[in-house]
Design a protein around this motif. Structure first.
Motif, PDB file in Angstrom:
ATOM      1  N   MET A   1      22.264 123.669  84.351  1.00  0.00           N
ATOM      2  CA  MET A   1      23.136 123.102  85.005  1.00  0.00           C
ATOM      3  C   MET A   1      24.313 122.570  83.839  1.00  0.00           C
ATOM      4  O   MET A   1      23.871 122.128  83.014  1.00  0.00           O
ATOM      5  CB  MET A   1      22.710 122.070  85.878  1.00  0.00           C
ATOM      6  N   HIS A   6      25.224 117.760  86.438  1.00  0.00           N
ATOM      7  CA  HIS A   6      24.046 117.158  85.942  1.00  0.00           C
ATOM      8  C   HIS A   6      23.783 115.683  85.755  1.00  0.00           C
ATOM      9  O   HIS A   6      23.073 115.032  86.248  1.00  0.00           O
ATOM     10  CB  HIS A   6      23.614 117.927  84.678  1.00  0.00           C
ATOM     11  N   LEU A   9      24.076 113.960  89.465  1.00  0.00           N
ATOM     12  CA  LEU A   9      22.685 114.173  90.063  1.00  0.00           C
ATOM     13  C   LEU A   9      21.716 113.273  89.395  1.00  0.00           C
ATOM     14  O   LEU A   9      21.114 112.650  90.209  1.00  0.00           O
ATOM     15  CB  LEU A   9      22.420 115.495  89.783  1.00  0.00           C
ATOM     16  N   GLU A  13      20.146 110.090  91.475  1.00  0.00           N
ATOM     17  CA  GLU A  13      18.429 109.982  91.512  1.00  0.00           C
ATOM     18  C   GLU A  13      18.112 108.589  91.067  1.00  0.00           C
ATOM     19  O   GLU A  13      17.349 107.946  91.936  1.00  0.00           O
ATOM     20  CB  GLU A  13      17.811 110.964  90.765  1.00  0.00           C
ATOM     21  N   GLY A 154      22.412 123.503  93.447  1.00  0.00           N
ATOM     22  CA  GLY A 154      21.458 122.418  93.184  1.00  0.00           C
ATOM     23  C   GLY A 154      22.150 121.280  93.019  1.00  0.00           C
ATOM     24  O   GLY A 154      21.455 120.138  92.742  1.00  0.00           O
ATOM     25  N   THR A 158      21.318 114.019  99.866  1.00  0.00           N
ATOM     26  CA  THR A 158      21.223 113.816 100.971  1.00  0.00           C
ATOM     27  C   THR A 158      21.588 112.445 101.666  1.00  0.00           C
ATOM     28  O   THR A 158      21.779 111.549 101.046  1.00  0.00           O
ATOM     29  CB  THR A 158      19.624 113.992 101.645  1.00  0.00           C
ATOM     30  N   LYS A 161      19.366 109.551 101.135  1.00  0.00           N
ATOM     31  CA  LYS A 161      19.370 109.023  99.960  1.00  0.00           C
ATOM     32  C   LYS A 161      20.595 108.151 100.086  1.00  0.00           C
ATOM     33  O   LYS A 161      20.420 106.845  99.334  1.00  0.00           O
ATOM     34  CB  LYS A 161      19.382 109.876  98.806  1.00  0.00           C
ATOM     35  N   ILE A 230      11.236 109.613 101.697  1.00  0.00           N
ATOM     36  CA  ILE A 230      11.514 110.553 100.644  1.00  0.00           C
ATOM     37  C   ILE A 230      10.144 110.810  99.987  1.00  0.00           C
ATOM     38  O   ILE A 230       9.913 111.919  99.718  1.00  0.00           O
ATOM     39  CB  ILE A 230      12.496 109.711  99.505  1.00  0.00           C
ATOM     40  N   GLN A 231       9.648 109.923  99.808  1.00  0.00           N
ATOM     41  CA  GLN A 231       8.096 110.237  99.228  1.00  0.00           C
ATOM     42  C   GLN A 231       7.088 110.131 100.433  1.00  0.00           C
ATOM     43  O   GLN A 231       7.467 110.254 101.520  1.00  0.00           O
ATOM     44  CB  GLN A 231       7.803 108.932  98.143  1.00  0.00           C
ATOM     45  N   ASP A 271      16.084 105.437  83.949  1.00  0.00           N
ATOM     46  CA  ASP A 271      14.865 106.251  84.517  1.00  0.00           C
ATOM     47  C   ASP A 271      15.489 107.516  84.881  1.00  0.00           C
ATOM     48  O   ASP A 271      14.916 108.579  84.537  1.00  0.00           O
ATOM     49  CB  ASP A 271      14.002 105.355  85.310  1.00  0.00           C
ATOM     50  N   SER A 275      15.231 110.948  82.851  1.00  0.00           N
ATOM     51  CA  SER A 275      14.228 111.500  83.362  1.00  0.00           C
ATOM     52  C   SER A 275      14.726 113.256  83.557  1.00  0.00           C
ATOM     53  O   SER A 275      14.179 114.007  83.170  1.00  0.00           O
ATOM     54  CB  SER A 275      13.627 111.387  84.879  1.00  0.00           C
ATOM     55  N   VAL A 276      16.037 113.014  83.689  1.00  0.00           N
ATOM     56  CA  VAL A 276      16.658 114.458  84.457  1.00  0.00           C
ATOM     57  C   VAL A 276      17.130 114.982  83.043  1.00  0.00           C
ATOM     58  O   VAL A 276      16.674 116.270  82.777  1.00  0.00           O
ATOM     59  CB  VAL A 276      18.205 114.173  85.030  1.00  0.00           C
ATOM     60  N   PRO A 280      10.421 112.590  82.515  1.00  0.00           N
ATOM     61  CA  PRO A 280      10.035 111.511  83.261  1.00  0.00           C
ATOM     62  C   PRO A 280       9.173 110.377  82.332  1.00  0.00           C
ATOM     63  O   PRO A 280       9.110 109.303  82.201  1.00  0.00           O
ATOM     64  CB  PRO A 280       9.564 111.668  84.282  1.00  0.00           C
ATOM     65  N   LYS A 284       9.605 106.232  80.964  1.00  0.00           N
ATOM     66  CA  LYS A 284       8.657 105.274  81.073  1.00  0.00           C
ATOM     67  C   LYS A 284       8.380 104.684  79.547  1.00  0.00           C
ATOM     68  O   LYS A 284       8.163 103.498  79.501  1.00  0.00           O
ATOM     69  CB  LYS A 284       7.274 105.876  81.763  1.00  0.00           C
TER      70      LYS A 284
END
Lengths: 308, 426
Positions: A1, A6, A9, A13, A154, A158, A161, A230-231, A271, A275-276, A280, A284
């Motif tokens: 991407m 990128h 996104l 997130e 990609g 949503t 979100k 979402i989760q 984070d 992560s992206v 991830p 942390k």
């Protein structure tokens, strides 16, 4: 991407994570700020909120929005109620002694977690979001025909979100107004500043404590209601929010509302982005390293006051 | 030099007392006879809690159904089967403790039923040391790779290496040659990574990117931007409590422009295919160990198995259509229990003293025909590698249902032996 989409996104997130984290950590910070109680069971109130949300949402027929709204009302009330009960039955009995409350809240953690396992079971269950449509985001490039807009693969988010980010911001502002403008907020702040003086002025400190503990749990539960479409609701889901909340509260300064929110946005966004772009796990690791650095160089946190 | 045993008065008295008691007990005489009627105790290492809980629930139901069927038909050598289930929390360390408990506390004859590969790998050394036959239902390649021991066997389910090897030609011929793999970051996922990557290269394709996700993860969108843009096929396999979120976020990530997808049904085990958000899966392909939806040419054996376990034609519980089974894996418990039965009968199994003979009896097995005992399909057992080989199924989502589009042969799944466990001592 490509780098541009990128990054956007990653920020989107991260913002969802930050929004939920800010609410959860605010609850933890509030309890510590006013009651001086390190609530290790905070993550379990988060989990309780998610499980009650599932239960409410599945027992109400009709449009998913009905169940979601009902869950947003019932879940914080239930989690808050359980917390008030815990405060009355346990924390008050150990006189809010710092060491004893840590052990007591660890006990509460296991009781809630195992009760959830015994009743709700070990499965992860989804809650249907009230609305959820995908928004494809456009990007631009300077191609052969000059400037043009296209929809990269990609690159999207949503509506739900975006709603989580907005809802969390509204709740945070509302909570700030409640603390700074309402009478109950004033009483809570007075208790935080000087418990004995507050008692001398006739503030029912013990009731304020119950209220604060319940409110902290309700905030965590509300955060869980927002994230559970979402989760998924699962009896072990309280671990990560607890760890991240502690990280946020330590970085922001224990008891500082402003610091908590700034740190939640900082940790949530970093984070998401780390992560992206990397992994991830690395995110942390960096968050934990940041805590260590803050503890070494600025033990009171970014916005905390130095102990007198 | 070995130390001489020097009994003192106390130990001699103790021994004499124990011996006297034993002789005086009427049971002692009975159990010494050839025909004992005491139940055969099967230690069931079950994932009741932890990330494998959904599998544990259905492995439990399948095991109960198989035990009932075997006991109704007269048990093993006339002795009934009894299941002693212990929760391992889907945790490797607790798994080893559970195996020890089966031997030392529960007096089990064999241990059985583990799925998650890290639990198998953690528990197998304990089974080997205690010389406890350990029948796993795991799919991991760790049994046939030679990494475990002679007491660990996988006769009731095929392994990942043989599965992916049979899938790779179908993917490269029908879906595309440039593959991006998404898999869980533990032993089972690593089997997929290693063996699919080499299998697709043999089939003329290549893997562009490997995306490993921890099995405890709950949020997945942030892993997906690593998917390269020239990907022709997404190969996904995921486990854990959040598989529904995983598939949903995969759909949300791509929107309408998703590349063809090939998934291992693990990504959707115990999940309703018609859950909101999964519409994008229409047309995508899945590997299934055993087709979840009853197919047009359903065998009488599959019908019998479904009815016995209580699964409807959509692969869900007959009492609750929202309780979807782990149909692609749980047949392994049923088949393994029948293999234990056959091996115990072939070896004239009497009790724990015959465990070595039991292992040899399983090793002597070869053909397992498609039958009520083996409802998933025919299998060939390799006694040297302790691994069964069988047919694999590829289904496609058509109108919200998984329909069979390809069935591999057993030969498609063969690979050269990597170990000969029969050379190890018992």
């Amino acid at each position: 991407m490509e780098f541009g989409p990128h990054l956007i996104l990653a920020i989107l997130e991260g913002a969802v994570g930050a929004a939920v984290l800010a609410l959860t950590a605010l609850g933890l910070s509030l309890v510590f700020g006013i009651m001086r109680v390190v609530n290790v069971a905070h993550g379990e109130f988060f989990m309780l909120g998610a499980i009650v949300a599932w239960w409410v949402a599945t027992s109400i027929a009709g449009h998913p929005a009905l169940g979601f709204v009902a869950a947003a009302v019932v879940a914080p009330l239930v989690a808050g109620g359980v917390a008030v009960l815990g405060d009355r039955l346990v924390l008050k009995r150990v006189h809010y002694d710092p060491e004893a409350t840590i052990v007591a809240t660890i006990g509460i953690l296991y009781i809630i977690q195992q009760l959830a396992l015994m009743t709700y079971g070990p499965e992860a269950r989804p809650v249907e979001p009230p609305f959820n449509s995908r928004i494809a985001l456009p990007w631009f490039e300077f191609g052969e025909t000059g400037f043009e807009i296209y929809y990269p693969w990609g690159f999207g988010t949503t509506t739900y979100k975006l709603f989580v980010i907005g809802a969390a911001a509204v709740i945070l502002v509302g909570f700030w107004l409640f603390l700074s403008r309402s009478r109950i907020g004033l009483v809570m702040r007075a208790t935080q500043l000087d418990r004995e003086m507050a008692t001398a002025f006739g503030i029912p400190v013990s009731r304020v404590y119950s209220l604060v503990f319940g409110l902290g749990a309700a905030l965590a539960a509300l955060a869980a209601v927002l994230i559970v479409p979402i989760q998924q609701a699962h009896y072990l889901m309280g671990g990560d929010p607890l760890l991240l909340s502690f990280i946020v509260v330590i970085i922001g300064g224990l008891g500082s509302i402003r610091g908590t929110i700034v740190a939640a946005v900082l940790i949530g966004l970093s984070d998401g982005i780390i992560s992206v772009f990397f992994s991830p796990t690395l995110a942390k690791i960096i968050a934990t390293l940041l805590v260590a650095l803050v503890l070494v160089f600025r033990p009171q946190g970014l916005f905390g006051k130095k102990p007198a | 030099m070995s130390k001489l045993i020097q009994p003192n008065r106390r130990t001699v008295l103790k021994g004499a007392a124990a011996g006297g008691l034993l002789a005086a007990t009427p049971l002692a005489g009975r159990f010494a006879q050839a025909q004992s009627s005491a139940p055969i105790r099967i230690g069931f290492q079950q994932h009741i809690t932890g990330v494998g809980a959904a599998y544990g629930r259905w492995y439990g139901r399948t095991t109960e159904a198989a035990v009932k069927a075997i006991n109704d038909a007269g048990g093993i050598n006339g002795r009934p089967l009894e299941i002693i289930a212990e929760d391992d929390g889907t945790d490797a360390r607790r798994g080893a403790e559970v195996v020890e408990k089966f031997v030392n506390q529960h007096d089990c004859d064999v241990a059985f039923g583990t799925l998650f590969s890290h639990v198998v790998i953690g528990s197998a050394p304990a089974a080997g040391e205690l010389k406890m036959p350990y029948f796993v239902v795991s799919e991991g390649h760790h049994v046939a790779s030679g990494m475990l021991n002679r007491y660990t066997l996988q006769p009731g389910i095929t392994d990942v290496k043989s599965q992916v090897q049979a899938m790779a030609p179908f993917i490269s011929e029908n879906l595309g040659k440039k593959v991006t793999m998404i898999f869980p970051d533990f032993a089972f996922g690593h089997d997929h990574r290693d063996y699919f990557t080499s299998a697709i290269e043999t089939a003329g394709g290549e893997v562009l990117e490997h995306i490993a996700i921890p099995p405890t993860e709950t949020s997945f969108t942030r892993y997906f931007p690593a998917i390269p843009r020239d990907t022709e096929v997404i190969y996904h396999v995921m486990v854990g409590p959040a598989v529904l979120t995983f598939v949903k976020e995969l759909g949300e990530f791509f929107g309408p422009s998703a590349p063809p997808m090939f998934g291992f049904i693990d990504s959707l085990e115990a999940v309703d295919l018609n859950s909101p958000g999964l519409e994008f899966l229409e047309g995508s392909y899945f590997w299934e160990g055993n087709p979840r939806y009853a197919q047009a040419d359903q065998s009488p054996y599959d019908a019998n198995f479904r009815a016995a376990v209580g699964v409807d034609e959509n692969g869900a519980s007959v009492s609750d259509p929202s309780d979807v089974s782990t149909y692609a894996h749980m047949f392994g418990c049923w088949e393994t229990l029948y293999i234990i039965k056959d091996a115990m009968e072939a070896s004239g199994y009497q009790g724990p003293g015959d465990r070595a003979a039991l292992v040899e009896a399983v090793e002597a097995m070869t053909d397992m025909p498609h039958s009520n005992e083996h409802p998933q399909g025919p299998k060939i057992f390799n006694g040297r590698t302790h691994q069964a080989f069988g047919v694999q199924y590829i289904t496609q989502v058509q109108d919200g249902r998984l329909n069979l589009v390809h069935e591999t042969s057993i030969e498609d799944t063969f690979y050269p032996d990597e170990v000969d466990y029969t050379t190890q001592s018992l």
